[in-house]
Motif scaffolding. Structure first.
Motif, PDB file in Angstrom:
ATOM      1  N   GLY A  40      62.041 -15.140  -4.392  1.00  0.00           N
ATOM      2  CA  GLY A  40      62.991 -16.137  -3.899  1.00  0.00           C
ATOM      3  C   GLY A  40      63.927 -16.630  -4.987  1.00  0.00           C
ATOM      4  N   LEU A  41      63.413 -16.810  -6.188  1.00  0.00           N
ATOM      5  CA  LEU A  41      64.270 -17.240  -7.293  1.00  0.00           C
ATOM      6  C   LEU A  41      65.272 -16.157  -7.662  1.00  0.00           C
ATOM      7  N   LEU A  42      64.828 -14.907  -7.673  1.00  0.00           N
ATOM      8  CA  LEU A  42      65.735 -13.808  -8.001  1.00  0.00           C
ATOM      9  C   LEU A  42      66.876 -13.694  -6.981  1.00  0.00           C
ATOM     10  N   GLU A  43      66.568 -14.000  -5.730  1.00  0.00           N
ATOM     11  CA  GLU A  43      67.616 -13.970  -4.700  1.00  0.00           C
ATOM     12  C   GLU A  43      68.663 -15.055  -4.926  1.00  0.00           C
ATOM     13  N   ARG A  44      68.257 -16.131  -5.591  1.00  0.00           N
ATOM     14  CA  ARG A  44      69.133 -17.289  -5.747  1.00  0.00           C
ATOM     15  C   ARG A  44      69.829 -17.350  -7.107  1.00  0.00           C
ATOM     16  N   LEU A  45      69.380 -16.568  -8.056  1.00  0.00           N
ATOM     17  CA  LEU A  45      69.890 -16.672  -9.425  1.00  0.00           C
ATOM     18  C   LEU A  45      70.811 -15.506  -9.766  1.00  0.00           C
ATOM     19  N   GLY A  46      71.938 -15.814 -10.382  1.00  0.00           N
ATOM     20  CA  GLY A  46      72.809 -14.790 -10.921  1.00  0.00           C
ATOM     21  C   GLY A  46      72.694 -14.764 -12.429  1.00  0.00           C
ATOM     22  N   PRO A  47      73.486 -13.938 -13.095  1.00  0.00           N
ATOM     23  CA  PRO A  47      73.471 -13.892 -14.561  1.00  0.00           C
ATOM     24  C   PRO A  47      73.803 -15.261 -15.146  1.00  0.00           C
ATOM     25  N   THR A  48      73.116 -15.628 -16.200  1.00  0.00           N
ATOM     26  CA  THR A  48      73.306 -16.957 -16.788  1.00  0.00           C
ATOM     27  C   THR A  48      74.275 -16.952 -17.958  1.00  0.00           C
ATOM     28  N   GLY A  49      74.487 -15.804 -18.570  1.00  0.00           N
ATOM     29  CA  GLY A  49      75.353 -15.745 -19.735  1.00  0.00           C
ATOM     30  C   GLY A  49      74.652 -16.076 -21.032  1.00  0.00           C
ATOM     31  N   ARG A  50      73.376 -16.470 -20.969  1.00  0.00           N
ATOM     32  CA  ARG A  50      72.642 -16.757 -22.211  1.00  0.00           C
ATOM     33  C   ARG A  50      72.281 -15.444 -22.905  1.00  0.00           C
ATOM     34  N   THR A  51      72.183 -15.491 -24.231  1.00  0.00           N
ATOM     35  CA  THR A  51      71.880 -14.275 -24.994  1.00  0.00           C
ATOM     36  C   THR A  51      70.904 -14.503 -26.140  1.00  0.00           C
ATOM     37  N   ASP A  52      70.340 -15.689 -26.240  1.00  0.00           N
ATOM     38  CA  ASP A  52      69.489 -15.984 -27.398  1.00  0.00           C
ATOM     39  C   ASP A  52      67.995 -15.885 -27.098  1.00  0.00           C
ATOM     40  N   GLY A  53      67.633 -15.445 -25.883  1.00  0.00           N
ATOM     41  CA  GLY A  53      66.225 -15.416 -25.503  1.00  0.00           C
ATOM     42  C   GLY A  53      65.378 -14.529 -26.390  1.00  0.00           C
ATOM     43  N   ALA A  54      65.884 -13.349 -26.726  1.00  0.00           N
ATOM     44  CA  ALA A  54      65.115 -12.425 -27.561  1.00  0.00           C
ATOM     45  C   ALA A  54      64.879 -13.011 -28.950  1.00  0.00           C
ATOM     46  N   ASP A  55      65.875 -13.692 -29.511  1.00  0.00           N
ATOM     47  CA  ASP A  55      65.690 -14.310 -30.826  1.00  0.00           C
ATOM     48  C   ASP A  55      64.645 -15.415 -30.767  1.00  0.00           C
TER      49      ASP A  55
END
Length: 532
Positions: free
Chosen positions: A324-339
């Motif tokens: 359900g969350l995947l159906e509601r969420l688009g790309p966020t533009g964040r890029t620092d998660g891996a760091d």
């Protein structure tokens, strides 16, 4: 003329209609009527050497297969023996169906001293079961099984106990093939709550996901990538994001680097995790905190409100919630998660040297047998693994060193897991823990379960000895007489190998190709010689 048979003879066929394929149990004078119908039911019977072993095998089978483990247990001592295994399964939300007998009406709870009599057998197990029910008539069996599988299908999965008085078990019923049972679907979270959760996650600056064993079927990796959110996995959640994934964090939240990651998060999504102390505050230092907005997803509404109350709770199946969350969420533009994830994982370098050596040993197991499951006892290699080990697939790393924390779990649970499918299964145990379940060495051979047991033999309860010494307590009761475990294993039909550091992976690979079980024995010297 319609034929009739005993209720005990019908019961296996009812279980088969629910998809039960294996039953673990030791036949006794009070349960033999169950075996009358077992022969022609198509259900395989596995005989452990102790009812605790039956429960642990059922537990391992359930974790590996996703189906409830089923046990046939005699009244009295059979039930007292299996209670420990039920406690472990209860603590880890493992589906287990324990069907036992109890003395017949007129003798049950009489205090007259009938064979296997307990004052209140159902009351004994009530605290380690979703429910315990005594059947007083034959007509209650089908509803009781329906209620048990309703728990397994659509509620927090935990042990269920059904006890059948001997006179009810022997009572005659119509001999008819059971109809296909009704099965419940997993409940989906409230759509409005999903909308609110998606809004919070979409607007987050630095989201983090906490994922536990309850998320085993959820698309956690996909959600993490959509949110660019690090995923901190509990012991039972290891593998939800595979080892090496840039967003995966296997360093326990007990440790500072992971706690720092959580403290910096403005939104935390907890999926299928109790947020229990043995995963988040193992040393009970009180240092775990969640300052950000907490969203909790859990099948159990009571669990959502325990320990740390969320800003938003979603009651329902983790997989459906994540979908359900995947159906509601688009790309966020964040890029620092891996760091952010990498900084947390770097904290593993601060673990004690021996723990790092243990993690390297476990990594060699994973790389040599990438499809393997690892079932562990409460032992040093497991404690190190729980600190920071990463797996490649969910439901592939589990042990008894969290939650209830029993001993003697590793070997029998590995046998149960091996009976679920053809994947290699590694049991991790110490010599102290193995002595809780030595008889199950023979069970593995008899069941045709070619498990691999990595046995750390340090002549006693080494972890507890170290704990006592660290607190200036003179060690007592920890330096125990340890029999020649290699000889016992060989006499039970096991192949026994004592690998060196240089031969370990070759020995492990060769063990996986054998038709029978193999014990690989290593000592403290082996661990100390392994590169950190």
């Amino acid at each position: 003329m319609q034929l009739s048979v005993s209720l005990g003879a019908v019961l296996p066929r009812l279980l088969k209609s629910y998809g039960v394929e294996i039953v673990f149990g030791i036949p006794g004078i009070h349960t033999v009527e169950l075996y009358r119908g077992l022969t022609d039911s198509g259900i395989r019977h596995i005989t452990p050497r102790h009812e605790q072993g039956a429960g642990f095998m059922a537990d391992g089978y359930a974790r590996a297969s996703g189906k409830p483990g089923v046990c046939f247990i005699i009244s009295g001592p059979g039930m007292t023996n299996i209670v420990t295994a039920m406690g472990q399964a209860y603590g880890d939300s493992v589906p287990m169906l324990v069907i036992s007998t109890v003395n017949e009406h007129g003798r049950m709870g009489s205090g007259d001293g009938w064979l296997h009599e307990l004052p209140n057998q159902s009351g004994l197990v009530d605290g380690v079961a979703a429910f315990s029910r005594t059947l007083h008539t034959t007509g209650e069996l089908a509803p009781a099984l329906a209620q048990a599988f309703a728990v397994f299908d659509s509620a927090r999965p935990r042990p269920v106990h059904i006890e059948i008085p001997i006179d009810v078990l022997l009572a005659e019923v119509a001999d008819a093939e059971p109809a296909a049972p009704m099965r419940l679907a997993r409940p989906a979270p409230n759509p409005a709550a999903l909308d609110r959760a998606a809004d919070l996650l979409a607007g987050a600056r630095a989201p983090v996901i906490l994922a536990g064993g309850g998320a085993r079927d959820a698309r956690i990796g996909e959600l993490a990538e959509r949110l660019d959110a690090p995923v901190i996995m509990t012991t039972n959640g290891r593998g939800l994001v595979p080892s090496g994934h840039p967003l995966g964090v296997s360093l326990s939240a007990t440790y500072p680097a992971t706690r720092s990651l959580i403290a910096d998060a403005d939104v935390v999504l907890a999926v299928g995790t109790e947020l229990g102390p043995t995963d988040y505050d193992m040393f009970e230092d009180g240092g775990f905190a969640l300052p950000g907005t907490l969203i909790r997803i859990d099948l159990d509404p009571l669990q959502i409100t325990r320990w740390i109350a969320p800003a938003l709770g979603l009651v329902g199946d983790a997989a459906l919630a994540v979908d359900g969350l995947l159906e509601r969420l688009g790309p966020t533009g964040r890029t620092d998660g891996a760091d952010r994830a990498a900084r947390a994982n770097a904290g593993a370098a601060e673990l004690p040297e021996m723990a790092r050596r243990d993690l390297s040993i476990l990594a060699a197991v994973r790389e040599t047998l990438p499809d393997a499951r690892i079932a562990g006892d409460s032992t040093q290699l497991v404690y190190s693994g729980n600190a920071a080990f990463a797996m490649d697939r969910p439901a592939s790393y589990f042990n008894s060193a969290t939650g209830y924390g029993t001993l003697g779990y590793g070997l029998p649970s590995a046998i149960g897991a091996k009976l679920a499918d053809d994947r290699p299964v590694i049991a991790l145990s110490g010599d102290g823990g193995l002595q809780f379940c030595l008889g199950e060495l023979a069970s593995a051979v008899e069941a045709g379960a070619p498990v691999i047991l990595l046995l750390h033999d340090n002549d006693g309860y080494g972890e507890i000895k170290s704990y006592m010494q660290a607190r200036n307590i003179r060690p007592i009761g920890v330096d125990i007489v340890t029999p020649d475990l290699a000889t016992i294993a060989a006499a039970s039909g096991w192949q026994v190998v004592k690998p060196s550091v240089e031969t370990f992976t070759d020995d492990l690979l060769e063990s996986s190709r054998r038709d029978g079980p193999t014990m690989l024995i290593f000592t403290d010297a082996f661990r100390e010689g392994w590169p950190a």
